[in-house]
Write a protein that holds these residues in place. Structure first.
Motif, PDB file in Angstrom:
ATOM      1  N   SER A   1      10.059  12.835  -3.932  1.00  0.00           N
ATOM      2  CA  SER A   1      10.757  14.103  -3.732  1.00  0.00           C
ATOM      3  C   SER A   1      12.273  13.907  -3.614  1.00  0.00           C
ATOM      4  CB  SER A   1      10.216  14.819  -2.496  1.00  0.00           C
ATOM      5  OG  SER A   1      10.493  14.055  -1.330  1.00  0.00           O
ATOM      6  N   LYS A   2      12.694  12.769  -3.099  1.00  0.00           N
ATOM      7  CA  LYS A   2      14.124  12.505  -2.939  1.00  0.00           C
ATOM      8  C   LYS A   2      14.638  11.478  -3.950  1.00  0.00           C
ATOM      9  CE  LYS A   2      14.103  13.490   1.988  1.00  0.00           C
ATOM     10  NZ  LYS A   2      14.374  12.961   3.331  1.00  0.00           N
ATOM     11  N   HIS A   3      13.755  10.992  -4.813  1.00  0.00           N
ATOM     12  CA  HIS A   3      14.114   9.997  -5.823  1.00  0.00           C
ATOM     13  C   HIS A   3      14.753   8.765  -5.186  1.00  0.00           C
ATOM     14  CE1 HIS A   3      13.097  12.911  -8.863  1.00  0.00           C
ATOM     15  NE2 HIS A   3      13.897  13.794  -8.287  1.00  0.00           N
ATOM     16  N   GLN A   4      14.116   8.275  -4.117  1.00  0.00           N
ATOM     17  CA  GLN A   4      14.628   7.092  -3.437  1.00  0.00           C
ATOM     18  C   GLN A   4      13.576   5.985  -3.472  1.00  0.00           C
ATOM     19  OE1 GLN A   4      15.527   8.573   0.480  1.00  0.00           O
ATOM     20  NE2 GLN A   4      17.639   9.060  -0.070  1.00  0.00           N
ATOM     21  N   HIS A   5      14.050   4.751  -3.576  1.00  0.00           N
ATOM     22  CA  HIS A   5      13.193   3.578  -3.557  1.00  0.00           C
ATOM     23  C   HIS A   5      13.570   2.713  -2.361  1.00  0.00           C
ATOM     24  CE1 HIS A   5      11.741   4.497  -7.599  1.00  0.00           C
ATOM     25  NE2 HIS A   5      13.007   4.729  -7.944  1.00  0.00           N
ATOM     26  N   PHE A   6      12.554   2.195  -1.711  1.00  0.00           N
ATOM     27  CA  PHE A   6      12.771   1.344  -0.556  1.00  0.00           C
ATOM     28  C   PHE A   6      12.128  -0.010  -0.810  1.00  0.00           C
ATOM     29  CE2 PHE A   6      12.466   5.735   0.855  1.00  0.00           C
ATOM     30  CZ  PHE A   6      13.640   5.897   1.563  1.00  0.00           C
ATOM     31  N   ASN A   7      12.867  -1.069  -0.577  1.00  0.00           N
ATOM     32  CA  ASN A   7      12.346  -2.420  -0.708  1.00  0.00           C
ATOM     33  C   ASN A   7      12.600  -3.170   0.594  1.00  0.00           C
ATOM     34  OD1 ASN A   7      11.485  -2.313  -3.456  1.00  0.00           O
ATOM     35  ND2 ASN A   7      13.651  -2.340  -4.040  1.00  0.00           N
ATOM     36  N   TYR A   8      11.547  -3.663   1.199  1.00  0.00           N
ATOM     37  CA  TYR A   8      11.653  -4.446   2.425  1.00  0.00           C
ATOM     38  C   TYR A   8      11.078  -5.827   2.154  1.00  0.00           C
ATOM     39  CZ  TYR A   8      12.277   0.161   4.476  1.00  0.00           C
ATOM     40  OH  TYR A   8      12.724   1.411   4.749  1.00  0.00           O
ATOM     41  N   SER A   9      11.730  -6.834   2.673  1.00  0.00           N
ATOM     42  CA  SER A   9      11.263  -8.198   2.496  1.00  0.00           C
ATOM     43  C   SER A   9      11.302  -8.905   3.848  1.00  0.00           C
ATOM     44  CB  SER A   9      12.145  -8.933   1.498  1.00  0.00           C
ATOM     45  OG  SER A   9      11.697 -10.245   1.333  1.00  0.00           O
ATOM     46  N   LEU A  10      10.212  -9.592   4.173  1.00  0.00           N
ATOM     47  CA  LEU A  10      10.128 -10.327   5.429  1.00  0.00           C
ATOM     48  C   LEU A  10       9.615 -11.721   5.113  1.00  0.00           C
ATOM     49  CD1 LEU A  10      10.174 -10.342   8.555  1.00  0.00           C
ATOM     50  CD2 LEU A  10       7.817  -9.536   8.478  1.00  0.00           C
ATOM     51  N   GLU A  11      10.327 -12.718   5.559  1.00  0.00           N
ATOM     52  CA  GLU A  11       9.925 -14.090   5.287  1.00  0.00           C
ATOM     53  C   GLU A  11       9.695 -14.811   6.605  1.00  0.00           C
ATOM     54  OE1 GLU A  11      11.214 -17.798   2.433  1.00  0.00           O
ATOM     55  OE2 GLU A  11      12.264 -15.890   2.304  1.00  0.00           O
ATOM     56  N   LEU A  12       8.521 -15.410   6.729  1.00  0.00           N
ATOM     57  CA  LEU A  12       8.151 -16.139   7.938  1.00  0.00           C
ATOM     58  C   LEU A  12       7.846 -17.582   7.580  1.00  0.00           C
ATOM     59  CD1 LEU A  12       5.660 -13.548   9.457  1.00  0.00           C
ATOM     60  CD2 LEU A  12       7.971 -13.994  10.243  1.00  0.00           C
ATOM     61  N   SER A  13       8.262 -18.493   8.437  1.00  0.00           N
ATOM     62  CA  SER A  13       7.938 -19.898   8.204  1.00  0.00           C
ATOM     63  C   SER A  13       6.501 -20.160   8.671  1.00  0.00           C
ATOM     64  CB  SER A  13       8.905 -20.797   8.978  1.00  0.00           C
ATOM     65  OG  SER A  13       8.664 -20.681  10.372  1.00  0.00           O
ATOM     66  N   GLY A  14       5.949 -21.276   8.260  1.00  0.00           N
ATOM     67  CA  GLY A  14       4.594 -21.642   8.658  1.00  0.00           C
ATOM     68  C   GLY A  14       4.466 -21.764  10.166  1.00  0.00           C
ATOM     69  N   LYS A  15       5.505 -22.287  10.812  1.00  0.00           N
ATOM     70  CA  LYS A  15       5.486 -22.455  12.272  1.00  0.00           C
ATOM     71  C   LYS A  15       5.442 -21.090  12.964  1.00  0.00           C
ATOM     72  CE  LYS A  15       7.935 -24.829  15.966  1.00  0.00           C
ATOM     73  NZ  LYS A  15       9.103 -25.634  16.338  1.00  0.00           N
ATOM     74  N   GLN A  16       6.202 -20.115  12.466  1.00  0.00           N
ATOM     75  CA  GLN A  16       6.198 -18.779  13.054  1.00  0.00           C
ATOM     76  C   GLN A  16       4.833 -18.126  12.902  1.00  0.00           C
ATOM     77  OE1 GLN A  16       9.545 -17.314  10.776  1.00  0.00           O
ATOM     78  NE2 GLN A  16      10.772 -17.072  12.640  1.00  0.00           N
ATOM     79  N   VAL A  17       4.186 -18.313  11.747  1.00  0.00           N
ATOM     80  CA  VAL A  17       2.868 -17.727  11.519  1.00  0.00           C
ATOM     81  C   VAL A  17       1.849 -18.343  12.478  1.00  0.00           C
ATOM     82  CG1 VAL A  17       0.992 -17.496   9.848  1.00  0.00           C
ATOM     83  CG2 VAL A  17       3.340 -17.151   9.112  1.00  0.00           C
ATOM     84  N   LYS A  18       1.899 -19.669  12.651  1.00  0.00           N
ATOM     85  CA  LYS A  18       0.973 -20.351  13.566  1.00  0.00           C
ATOM     86  C   LYS A  18       1.186 -19.883  15.001  1.00  0.00           C
ATOM     87  CE  LYS A  18       0.552 -24.571  10.869  1.00  0.00           C
ATOM     88  NZ  LYS A  18       0.907 -25.998  10.810  1.00  0.00           N
ATOM     89  N   ASN A  19       2.442 -19.812  15.433  1.00  0.00           N
ATOM     90  CA  ASN A  19       2.738 -19.383  16.805  1.00  0.00           C
ATOM     91  C   ASN A  19       2.293 -17.948  17.046  1.00  0.00           C
ATOM     92  OD1 ASN A  19       3.807 -21.844  17.525  1.00  0.00           O
ATOM     93  ND2 ASN A  19       5.921 -21.234  17.138  1.00  0.00           N
ATOM     94  N   THR A  20       2.547 -17.074  16.092  1.00  0.00           N
ATOM     95  CA  THR A  20       2.134 -15.678  16.230  1.00  0.00           C
ATOM     96  C   THR A  20       0.623 -15.565  16.300  1.00  0.00           C
ATOM     97  OG1 THR A  20       4.098 -14.979  15.017  1.00  0.00           O
ATOM     98  CG2 THR A  20       2.314 -13.382  15.195  1.00  0.00           C
TER      99      THR A  20
END
Length: 52
Positions: free
Chosen positions: A11-30
């Motif tokens: 409706s507003k002709h807008q595009h949104f792009n989000y990117s999140l990068e996590l290291s292996g250590k952050q994934v394990k801790n989480t």
């Protein structure tokens, strides 16, 4: 680990792009924190039921 989220608001002709990068250590801790919290909740719940 990289997570990309793309959304479009037509409706507003807008595009949104989000990117999140996590290291292996952050994934394990989480993962450990989430699992530990769930196990602690189960333990406390069963412990409180025994006291009643």
């Amino acid at each position: 680990m990289k997570l990309n989220i793309t959304a479009t608001d037509k409706s507003k002709h807008q595009h949104f792009n989000y990117s999140l990068e996590l290291s292996g250590k952050q994934v394990k801790n989480t993962t450990l924190i989430i699992c530990g919290t769930i196990l602690l909740g189960i333990f406390l719940n069963s412990h409180l039921k025994k006291q009643k």
